[in-house]
Design a protein around this motif. Structure first.
Motif, short mmCIF file in Angstrom:
data_model
loop_
_atom_site.label_atom_id
_atom_site.label_comp_id
_atom_site.label_asym_id
_atom_site.label_seq_id
_atom_site.Cartn_x
_atom_site.Cartn_y
_atom_site.Cartn_z
N ILE A 44 4.99 3.53 -5.46
CA ILE A 44 4.13 2.47 -4.90
C ILE A 44 2.73 2.56 -5.49
O ILE A 44 2.14 1.55 -5.88
N ARG A 45 2.20 3.79 -5.57
CA ARG A 45 0.86 3.97 -6.16
C ARG A 45 0.82 3.45 -7.59
O ARG A 45 -0.13 2.78 -7.99
N ASP A 46 1.86 3.78 -8.36
CA ASP A 46 1.92 3.34 -9.75
C ASP A 46 1.95 1.82 -9.85
O ASP A 46 1.34 1.23 -10.74
N GLN A 47 2.65 1.17 -8.93
CA GLN A 47 2.72 -0.29 -8.93
C GLN A 47 1.39 -0.92 -8.56
O GLN A 47 1.10 -2.05 -8.96
N LEU A 48 0.57 -0.19 -7.81
CA LEU A 48 -0.70 -0.74 -7.35
C LEU A 48 -1.85 -0.52 -8.33
O LEU A 48 -2.93 -1.04 -8.13
N THR A 96 0.86 -1.18 0.00
CA THR A 96 0.00 0.00 0.00
C THR A 96 0.90 1.23 0.00
O THR A 96 2.08 1.14 0.32
N PRO A 97 0.33 2.40 -0.33
CA PRO A 97 1.14 3.61 -0.26
C PRO A 97 1.73 3.84 1.13
O PRO A 97 2.77 4.45 1.27
N GLU A 125 7.72 11.71 -1.38
CA GLU A 125 6.66 11.86 -2.39
C GLU A 125 6.94 10.97 -3.60
O GLU A 125 6.04 10.31 -4.12
N TYR A 126 8.19 10.97 -4.05
CA TYR A 126 8.57 10.14 -5.19
C TYR A 126 8.31 8.67 -4.88
O TYR A 126 7.73 7.95 -5.69
N LEU A 127 8.75 8.20 -3.72
CA LEU A 127 8.58 6.78 -3.36
C LEU A 127 7.11 6.41 -3.21
O LEU A 127 6.69 5.33 -3.65
N GLN A 128 6.32 7.31 -2.63
CA GLN A 128 4.88 7.04 -2.53
C GLN A 128 4.24 6.92 -3.90
O GLN A 128 3.40 6.04 -4.12
N GLN A 129 4.65 7.78 -4.84
CA GLN A 129 4.10 7.70 -6.20
C GLN A 129 4.50 6.40 -6.87
O GLN A 129 3.71 5.79 -7.59
#
Length: 181
Positions: free
Chosen positions: A165-169, A34-35, A159-163
């Protein structure tokens, strides 16, 4: 100490600023999808400053014979004893350096910072006698980082790392052939 040098003739300058390259080394722990996994499963590598007062990220002079990305990777290896892959340019920041006010106008530097995914931790490295390295959660790293501009860079890295993860999900679109007969 091999990694620490002040050779102004090899350093890049722009409009009175000493150009600096640095990175925020990170590694992903296994698990989490998850993010919020960024908060729980990312570790940030910080190093002690040369004077031992506070924790910072690897950074140093960008030399004429290298790209800014190569300089950031070199600094990570020299100061923190890690190698890895540059994943994202986080931006650039202007800061005053007390160490270089004889070289720069008013000691000002312009630092280009990158997110660096660590792939290897070295057992020995040039500045290991002068610096401690420690891994922290992002939240703890934000609390411990010595300089406000580095905290801003760390926020950009988060922010970059959260994005990522979002992209992978994101669900993969399902394209199904429909039989018209």
């Amino acid at each position: 100490m091999e990694g620490i040098t002040d050779e102004p003739q090899r350093q890049r300058f722009e409009q009175g600023y000493r150009l600096v390259a640095g990175c925020i080394p990170y590694r992903l722990k296994k698990g989490g999808s998850t993010p919020h996994a960024v908060v729980d499963n990312v570790r940030i590598l910080m190093i002690s400053s040369l004077n031992g007062h506070g924790l910072v990220f690897p950074k140093g002079g960008w030399e004429f014979d290298e790209t800014v990305e190569d300089a950031a990777c070199r600094e990570a290896a020299e100061e923190a004893g890690v190698r890895g892959q540059i994943k994202e340019e986080l931006g650039h920041w202007i800061f005053a350096s007390k160490r270089h006010d004889m070289v720069c106008t008013k000691g000002n530097c312009k630092a280009y910072m990158f997110a660096l995914e660590v792939t290897q931790e070295l057992e020995t490295w040039p500045e290991q006698e002068a610096r401690r390295r420690q891994w922290f959660t992002i939240a703890t790293a934000i609390e411990k980082v010595r300089h406000a501009w580095m905290r801003e860079a760390l926020e950009k890295c988060r922010e970059y790392l959260q994005q990522q993860i979002r992209d992978q999900l994101q669900p993969t679109p399902c394209v199904r052939a429909i039989n018209p007969f």
